[in-house]
Scaffold this motif. Structure first.
Motif, PDB file in Angstrom:
ATOM      1  N   LEU A 173       0.923  -1.252  -0.201  1.00  0.00           N
ATOM      2  CA  LEU A 173       0.080  -0.193   0.080  1.00  0.00           C
ATOM      3  C   LEU A 173       0.986   1.197   0.011  1.00  0.00           C
ATOM      4  O   LEU A 173       0.475   2.399  -0.791  1.00  0.00           O
ATOM      5  N   ARG A 174       1.918   1.206   0.976  1.00  0.00           N
ATOM      6  CA  ARG A 174       2.862   2.358   0.849  1.00  0.00           C
ATOM      7  C   ARG A 174       3.350   2.682  -0.502  1.00  0.00           C
ATOM      8  O   ARG A 174       3.751   3.835  -0.679  1.00  0.00           O
ATOM      9  N   LEU A 212       3.149   5.786  -2.995  1.00  0.00           N
ATOM     10  CA  LEU A 212       4.519   6.602  -3.688  1.00  0.00           C
ATOM     11  C   LEU A 212       4.403   6.554  -5.219  1.00  0.00           C
ATOM     12  O   LEU A 212       4.675   7.410  -5.981  1.00  0.00           O
ATOM     13  N   ARG A 213       4.011   5.424  -5.768  1.00  0.00           N
ATOM     14  CA  ARG A 213       3.838   5.260  -7.323  1.00  0.00           C
ATOM     15  C   ARG A 213       2.855   6.416  -7.834  1.00  0.00           C
ATOM     16  O   ARG A 213       2.985   6.987  -8.733  1.00  0.00           O
ATOM     17  N   GLU A 214       1.740   6.617  -7.311  1.00  0.00           N
ATOM     18  CA  GLU A 214       0.561   7.395  -7.576  1.00  0.00           C
ATOM     19  C   GLU A 214       1.342   8.923  -7.638  1.00  0.00           C
ATOM     20  O   GLU A 214       1.260   9.750  -8.469  1.00  0.00           O
ATOM     21  N   CYS A 271       7.898   7.108 -15.722  1.00  0.00           N
ATOM     22  CA  CYS A 271       8.695   7.696 -14.779  1.00  0.00           C
ATOM     23  C   CYS A 271       9.225   6.130 -13.653  1.00  0.00           C
ATOM     24  O   CYS A 271       8.263   5.520 -12.845  1.00  0.00           O
ATOM     25  N   ALA A 272      10.536   6.048 -13.496  1.00  0.00           N
ATOM     26  CA  ALA A 272      10.783   4.885 -12.528  1.00  0.00           C
ATOM     27  C   ALA A 272      11.168   5.605 -11.017  1.00  0.00           C
ATOM     28  O   ALA A 272      11.431   6.817 -11.242  1.00  0.00           O
ATOM     29  N   VAL A 273      11.286   4.860 -10.016  1.00  0.00           N
ATOM     30  CA  VAL A 273      11.598   5.599  -8.688  1.00  0.00           C
ATOM     31  C   VAL A 273      12.673   4.656  -8.163  1.00  0.00           C
ATOM     32  O   VAL A 273      12.784   3.278  -8.199  1.00  0.00           O
ATOM     33  N   GLN A 301       7.937  12.499   3.569  1.00  0.00           N
ATOM     34  CA  GLN A 301       6.695  13.436   3.784  1.00  0.00           C
ATOM     35  C   GLN A 301       5.653  12.357   4.012  1.00  0.00           C
ATOM     36  O   GLN A 301       4.657  12.320   5.007  1.00  0.00           O
ATOM     37  N   GLN A 302       5.778  11.274   3.535  1.00  0.00           N
ATOM     38  CA  GLN A 302       4.678   9.852   3.620  1.00  0.00           C
ATOM     39  C   GLN A 302       4.818   9.406   4.891  1.00  0.00           C
ATOM     40  O   GLN A 302       3.990   8.685   5.552  1.00  0.00           O
TER      41      GLN A 302
END
Lengths: 371, 371
Positions: free
Chosen positions: B7-8, B12-14, B24-26, B137-138
């Motif tokens: 879920l986390r 983050l993806r969104e 975009c990759a992270v 921030q999350q």
């Protein structure tokens, strides 16, 4: 101590001036490098070598009263950042610009991208150049005082391990044994563990860097432990593997003897002038011949000092040669999934044959003990 | 646990897709962020969120067998770097390029300049962008499971401190007392200390982040201690100041009452919607009125969680407001050079007035005890 640090900074200045000219300032941010050059272990402290021979240690505002250099030397000025919550590196960059520097050599392998940008913004007239790993190279060969600290770290480690071997192990968990080892390190005078203590039993035994779990030690297990003390900032490493119960089984004896032979080959190769990859090769070759070459990790050892993983690495692609007074680990291991395995780690100092060859610091026996 | 991490990562993806588009990759490299998003505490592990919903945890080659995610979740693939001694971040960048990403958002506040350059070289077609502190921030507002871990960390800390107070203190060194506190933390179930334990006596008392020395506790001293347990990765902090001997002197009582009043003002201000700088202001104001405003450091508290120093900072220039379920410390202190001083640190969770207001996690008494 003060003279040692002053001398180290002078050597660094000379090297930098040779590359960057007289108006080049140097900013040291990496914790172990700041400690090596000043003796200070204040968290967040950074060191500036500005043109004109001024050395400044910038320590966080709330730690400033405690920020006197350990040695109390007068050639090193200690100050807090310009603003209370400013990064000391930013303060240092501004100081360098005011001191007439035209460029600032920074540790690009330590500074984050965000911090690097903040420095460039704080001192726009200053060209930021790369110091690369100049200080790390300077740290490679140790002086006898540094080796003495490592020797004490190794003695403490041997004591802690020796005491554990005299206690009952069956039924205790990996986590419990690791905690007990770390306590004993401190009891014997360590500042703390040099790295997280690893205790691996049963199917975990032989895994590099295994983090202790709640698995209990059982009869017939391999038990491998890896620990080290930190003393005056210097870190060593020992790894040993034991068998739990009355007698080891045949496969355990065979695997142990193979890893032992590999580790001995590596230890005996530790002479000044030997290529690092040669130490790795002779170690790896023994395991290859036994059919376990693939079980070995990317390196068979590495330097130790103010950090637990320093140059040189003992690995296939490394081009450098060993020098006199370089402390390294030799730590081959084989892990067989589902069955466990064997690791043997020692810390030694490279010494010439004329001085008796490699000096073994971690002297706990490497006989296969059944505990 | 597995669902929580999934879920986390989805959240983050969104956020990233909203800014950087679908291709975009992270790349997550910061240790606490990797742990928050995967549950993995493997040193050196990095996380890649590639286009198309594939999440990959890249763990160092020699730790790969131990690199299964804690939760065993299937949506997270675990793999070793392409080359045995390659940085996992470089492997991840190459993976992202192969997965069709056109840009890679990286943590510029974590990646060093040298590592950032290596990524750019490994995947030249990929534009490197800044993720800034999106994950931090999350992490700011905690869920009840995280708060439960913090509550246990605080209980362990209170136990360890409580036991110390029952023992004889006079004649023992700061270093010895700090070691004993850290042992007691572990005895009560901590993974380890949340940060280096500080014990400060006599002229050291009240100094922030004081590293223990060989100074012994004497009659008439102020003694300030600051410690915290780490439990399931979560870190809390408590700080208390005591007087050694029969009765505190007048200046000690006055200074203690002032710091106590300042700290209480800060604690009581911890409500959702309160500006962070307002908490700092009300704390600072009490010390200012007593003439000790200058003795205070740049902040009067900060967030805690998987790191001991997280957002939000409680400091004059901070623009954000407090939210429900944000754990913070309130830790004013005054140090008088040569005489010592007082610190009082607590860990609390911001809660609305309707739920009873701020939840105090560290419940050891703040009466001025003479020990």
């Amino acid at each position: 101590m003060s003279d040692v640090h002053l001398l180290r900074r002078s050597r660094l200045r000379e090297r930098c001036a040779a590359h960057g000219g007289a108006a080049c300032a140097v900013l040291i941010t990496r914790v172990a490098n700041v400690r090596y050059l000043t003796g200070s272990a204040v968290p967040g402290a950074v060191l500036l070598l500005a043109p004109g021979g001024r050395d400044t240690l910038v320590v966080p505002a709330d730690l400033a009263p405690a920020g006197q250099p350990a040695s109390g030397e007068r050639s090193l000025q200690v100050r807090a950042p310009a603003a209370a919550d400013e990064d000391g590196a930013v303060t240092a960059a501004a100081l360098a610009a005011r001191a007439g520097a035209d460029s600032l050599a920074v540790e690009e392998h330590d500074l984050t991208v965000a911090r690097h940008r903040a420095l460039a913004t704080a001192a726009p007239g200053l060209g930021l150049t790369a110091l690369t790993s100049t200080v790390e190279q300077q740290r490679l060969v140790k002086d006898e005082e540094e080796i003495a600290a490592l020797r004490i770290a190794a003695e403490i480690t041997d004591h802690a391990l020796g005491e554990l071997l005299e206690s009952i192990l069956v039924g205790r968990t990996e986590r419990h044994l690791a905690l007990e080892l770390e306590r004993r390190l401190i009891d014997h005078g360590a500042e703390g563990p040099a790295f997280p203590t690893s205790v691996a039993t049963g199917g975990h035994a032989g895994l590099a860097g295994h983090l202790p779990t709640d698995r209990r030690v059982e009869e017939g297990d391999f038990l491998s432990v890896c620990l080290g003390a930190r003393y005056r900032g210097y870190r060593c490493r020992i790894g040993r593997t034991f068998v739990i119960g009355t007698a080891p089984s045949d496969w355990q004896i065979e695997l142990y003897e193979l890893v032992f032979a590999a580790q001995r080959a590596g230890r005996e190769a530790l002479l000044p002038g030997t290529p690092c990859r040669e130490v790795d090769r002779v170690t790896r070759q023994v395991l290859d011949a036994g059919g376990y070459g693939d079980a070995l990790g990317p390196a068979t050892g590495h330097g130790v000092g103010l950090e637990i993983g320093e140059d040189p690495r003992l690995a296939p692609a490394v081009m450098s040669k060993l020098d006199d007074r370089v402390p390294v680990t030799v730590e081959p291991g084989v892990h067989l999934p589902g069955r466990g395995g064997v690791r043997l780690d020692d810390t030694l100092v490279v010494r010439p044959q004329a001085d008796g060859g490699p000096e073994l610091l971690t002297i706990t026996t490497k006989e296969l003990l059944a505990l």
